[in-house]
Design a protein around this motif. Sequence first.
Motif, short mmCIF file in Angstrom:
data_model
loop_
_atom_site.label_atom_id
_atom_site.label_comp_id
_atom_site.label_asym_id
_atom_site.label_seq_id
_atom_site.Cartn_x
_atom_site.Cartn_y
_atom_site.Cartn_z
N GLU A 258 0.81 -1.21 0.00
CA GLU A 258 0.00 0.00 0.00
C GLU A 258 0.85 1.26 0.00
OE1 GLU A 258 -1.80 -1.01 3.99
OE2 GLU A 258 -1.49 1.14 4.28
N ARG A 259 2.18 1.14 0.11
CA ARG A 259 3.03 2.31 -0.06
C ARG A 259 2.79 2.97 -1.42
NH1 ARG A 259 9.06 1.33 2.36
NH2 ARG A 259 8.48 1.60 4.56
N LEU A 260 2.29 2.19 -2.38
CA LEU A 260 1.93 2.78 -3.68
C LEU A 260 0.93 3.93 -3.47
CD1 LEU A 260 1.49 -0.49 -5.80
CD2 LEU A 260 3.32 1.22 -6.08
N VAL A 261 0.01 3.74 -2.54
CA VAL A 261 -0.96 4.80 -2.25
C VAL A 261 -0.25 6.02 -1.67
CG1 VAL A 261 -3.01 5.44 -0.90
CG2 VAL A 261 -2.82 3.14 -1.87
N GLY A 262 0.66 5.77 -0.73
CA GLY A 262 1.44 6.87 -0.13
C GLY A 262 2.24 7.62 -1.18
N ALA A 263 2.81 6.86 -2.14
CA ALA A 263 3.62 7.50 -3.19
C ALA A 263 2.74 8.34 -4.12
CB ALA A 263 4.38 6.44 -3.98
N ILE A 264 1.57 7.81 -4.47
CA ILE A 264 0.66 8.57 -5.34
C ILE A 264 0.28 9.88 -4.67
CG2 ILE A 264 -1.71 8.61 -6.22
CD1 ILE A 264 -1.33 5.63 -6.95
N ILE A 265 -0.03 9.81 -3.39
CA ILE A 265 -0.40 11.03 -2.66
C ILE A 265 0.79 12.00 -2.65
CG2 ILE A 265 -1.06 11.98 -0.41
CD1 ILE A 265 -2.49 9.29 0.14
N GLY A 266 1.95 11.50 -2.25
CA GLY A 266 3.10 12.38 -2.05
C GLY A 266 3.69 12.92 -3.34
N VAL A 267 3.84 12.04 -4.33
CA VAL A 267 4.54 12.45 -5.56
C VAL A 267 3.70 13.39 -6.41
CG1 VAL A 267 5.45 11.57 -7.77
CG2 VAL A 267 6.05 10.42 -5.62
N HIS A 268 2.38 13.11 -6.53
CA HIS A 268 1.56 13.90 -7.44
C HIS A 268 0.83 15.07 -6.78
CE1 HIS A 268 2.45 10.90 -10.36
NE2 HIS A 268 1.70 9.96 -9.82
N GLY A 269 0.63 15.00 -5.47
CA GLY A 269 -0.21 15.99 -4.80
C GLY A 269 0.32 17.41 -4.91
N ASP A 270 -0.57 18.39 -4.72
CA ASP A 270 -0.15 19.79 -4.72
C ASP A 270 -0.89 20.54 -3.63
OD1 ASP A 270 -2.72 20.36 -5.64
OD2 ASP A 270 -2.10 20.62 -7.72
N GLU A 271 -0.78 21.86 -3.63
CA GLU A 271 -1.34 22.63 -2.51
C GLU A 271 -2.87 22.53 -2.43
OE1 GLU A 271 -0.03 23.79 -5.23
OE2 GLU A 271 -1.63 25.05 -6.06
N LYS A 272 -3.51 22.11 -3.55
CA LYS A 272 -4.96 21.93 -3.50
C LYS A 272 -5.38 20.56 -3.00
CE LYS A 272 -6.25 25.08 -7.25
NZ LYS A 272 -6.72 25.11 -8.64
N GLY A 273 -4.41 19.63 -2.94
CA GLY A 273 -4.73 18.29 -2.44
C GLY A 273 -4.22 17.20 -3.34
N LEU A 274 -5.00 16.11 -3.45
CA LEU A 274 -4.61 14.97 -4.27
C LEU A 274 -4.63 15.32 -5.76
CD1 LEU A 274 -6.82 12.05 -2.84
CD2 LEU A 274 -4.39 12.45 -2.42
N VAL A 275 -3.77 14.65 -6.51
CA VAL A 275 -3.88 14.65 -7.98
C VAL A 275 -3.76 13.19 -8.39
CG1 VAL A 275 -2.91 15.46 -10.16
CG2 VAL A 275 -2.75 16.91 -8.13
N LEU A 276 -4.89 12.57 -8.77
CA LEU A 276 -4.87 11.12 -8.97
C LEU A 276 -4.62 10.75 -10.43
CD1 LEU A 276 -7.79 9.95 -6.66
CD2 LEU A 276 -5.32 9.93 -6.21
N PRO A 277 -3.80 9.72 -10.65
CA PRO A 277 -3.61 9.19 -12.00
C PRO A 277 -4.96 8.67 -12.52
CG PRO A 277 -1.98 8.30 -10.47
CD PRO A 277 -3.00 8.99 -9.65
N PRO A 278 -5.33 9.04 -13.74
CA PRO A 278 -6.66 8.66 -14.25
C PRO A 278 -6.96 7.16 -14.16
CG PRO A 278 -5.68 10.30 -15.68
CD PRO A 278 -4.63 9.96 -14.67
#
Lengths: 483, 483
Positions: A258-278
């Motif tokens: 589930e670190r994949l979830v942590g990486a998606i949050i951390g690597v893509h996120g910005d000041e508005k929040g999550l940015v999820l891969p489609p």
Amino acid sequence: MTGHEEEFWNWYNDIIENADISDKRYPVKGMNVWRPYGWKLTLLIDEQIRNAMESTDHDEVCFPLLIPEDQFAKEAEHIKGFNSEVYWVTHAGLNELDIKLLLRPTSETAMYPLFSLWVRSHADLPLKVFQLVNTFRYETKQTRSFIRVREIHFFEAHTCHVDYEDAERQIQEDLEIVEDIMKELCLPYLISKRPDWDKFAGAYYTLGIDTLMPTGRTLQLGSIHQYRQNFSKPYEIKYEKDDGAHEYVHQTTYGMSERLVGAIIGVHGDEKGLVLPPKVAPYQVVVVPILRKDITTEVLNECKKIQEELKEAGIRAHIDNRDLRPGNKYYHWEMRGVPLRIELGPRDMESNHVILVRRDTGEKMQVSRADMISTVNEHMDKISSNLLKRAREKLEAGVKVVDSIDDAREVAGEGIILFAWCGSYDCAEQIEIVLNASILGELAGKHSDYYRNHYRSIVGDGEHRCAVCGLGTDKLVFVARTH
Amino acid sequence: MTGHEEEFWNWYNDIIENADISDKRYPVKGMNVWRPYGWKLTLLIDEQIRNAMESTDHDEVCFPLLIPEDQFAKEAEHIKGFNSEVYWVTHAGLNELDIKLLLRPTSETAMYPLFSLWVRSHADLPLKVFQLVNTFRYETKQTRSFIRVREIHFFEAHTCHVDYEDAERQIQEDLEIVEDIMKELCLPYLISKRPDWDKFAGAYYTLGIDTLMPTGRTLQLGSIHQYRQNFSKPYEIKYEKDDGAHEYVHQTTYGMSERLVGAIIGVHGDEKGLVLPPKVAPYQVVVVPILRKDITTEVLNECKKIQEELKEAGIRAHIDNRDLRPGNKYYHWEMRGVPLRIELGPRDMESNHVILVRRDTGEKMQVSRADMISTVNEHMDKISSNLLKRAREKLEAGVKVVDSIDDAREVAGEGIILFAWCGSYDCAEQIEIVLNASILGELAGKHSDYYRNHYRSIVGDGEHRCAVCGLGTDKLVFVARTH
């Protein structure tokens, strides 16, 4: 912890809570509750993994959670590696158990007693199975949602082969699968061959799959292990060869968590929040009606039609018809990282258009109703490419080439350091102590040529020299502070 | 155990082993290994459940496995009911835990501490969540694959409501969901309201969902519980009403387990092996090439085209191109219960036909290539209807109406007995002892009118009289020996 790191963790924890990913108020430390939006994201990641495994002829299985102590103890290195972090079931009902049971920290010792029954002849090989289960490790360090937890959502593939070469071919296939899955998650990564003292307990060698987090530290997302016959001998997994002789199988495993979830949050996120891969966004498009009192019904009906059209085209679409102002809805879904927003108001209806807004760039477009589906699909692809491209640029910029430990000291903690190492334990120890960092390992996998050339372009074409002792070497290693 | 029952269990165990459903040689009693074919079947059942839950606005979550002893102990009846069958984690690593942790036998006591944080106002209600997880119960009776195991694949829905009436509406919705899911699995069932002494630990009342196995015994597949405020009070799950006052929520749960797999095997199976309902069959169609030496390639290519066409039409199709005689392949896939077989040989190719064979009836048809997809879809529907119809006829024939305990004695063990009961504990005890059977409970759910009329048609229209004491009553109950 630096101020920058602290800021990141504050942002990370807030976003996990505010975007309904997980709830860490469960009354056991490091065991968190998956909330609906976060669990859906995780199930979609699982689906990517399933697709990749099925298309490479792996069969999905499910083994029991509980492992008897005597089975666990068969491989000496393995038990040494895990003994201090397993949970023990000692009682059931009102009885004390004769043989203690442990909660799987990983499933080698659950699976291999059965593999020894399943594998009989070379016709049973290769055996390629995987499972998606939760595993348990008694972490004593500070816990972090998805990154260091005690109940871990986990994928693990286990294979058996006729010989070492076939097991090596499996590892090449695993590396291709990693590439495919990480592409769908828009996550750049490095593969490195872990130093001997950091390999998996019982493995012959371990390849680590790491990404770079905004903290400047790397995060291990998964690993691939060559076991040779280290497990097949104690678990007696052998097959009959054509000549009637019996041979122990060679084994590999490949796991991600589930670190994949942590990486998606951390690597893509910005000041508005999550940015999820489609590919893994629970909703790929959110439809927001822009209402005017006199024509509410028409706009709502049209929005529902839009949602239906998107769904029919296989796009996960949600309509937000709550009684809130549009701006509040934008804020809500931006925080949750929905890749595309469609706005539809009375004027758009009249002109037969919709407004399409990208989460990753903020770009706002007027799209004719007839082109809506194709434009949505096109922009989902563009968002995927863009997320991967910008994350890869950050990762590559985060890799600093140095040729001496003094230079390394200056950039330690700012990302990944790439340098030459003679391979000796003494030099490694000095590197790790001086930099307060870990050797991730030697370059491996498809990106190693890129980084080898990168090193040469900076340090020069001559023989590489160990950054500590100056001895000639061809080993290039990544070093980083890790999560 | 009667000879008939013993014969059934021999058949059941053989088929589970031979059809690759599960392996019970795992070294912990009652904890079995899901093999690929069986796990795929289970995941497809899960998918039916997910679809039904999502279309009724339930959100999927995932709660931790481990429950602290103090949380578990909050509801007195609940702990009394489960205390003798939970697994206890007492140690982690080398430490003894301060607070013991138990493996969830069901998730009330894991979820409700969080529900008390999630529910604030009536805007948060109804709260409707579900999860698909494994649960653990230390069974002391003889274990049976899927039917009585110690690690149980489990579905559980939990809801919170503003009042009792809304919770009752939820139970009506649950009954509709049961009907939908059981229809896809082609399983007939009875709903009965369990007697007070047999309700779920902590429930206000329990509805049992039972089917009839070929052993003549019933198998409980799931249950629906009305909790009223029994859990919300100790766990302090309350909401603020419009007037500012706080009110405890009313709760329901609905659960089903891997016993569904056991029922599918037992209810539909025949002397050739499994007969799987098309909706959950891992392969819905198996394509078998009938080869002649000179035109092997053409036939194989055409079979691959057929498989592709089926897959494109959303049908799970497998091609068996092993080097075996067709008869062996038929035997192999009949045992695994694949609903339809397509045979294609050189002559079929010439005449542009395929041969289609139904697993449930053995019917063999020549179908023109152009009609293949529509005919396959049509026969999958027919197989579903036929499986449900013949299983329902068996269930209905298995329900014997009697009006005295002496008559009941003669049919005890041959199915389900339907008779009138005054409701007293004494009469119940006598029934259960004399018949060596259990009261499943009062008729409930959509089939109760049918069985009430059935009772009247045999016993007469006058006031019903308790089969034991003769007192007038309107309660009709099912009694059966159970698994």
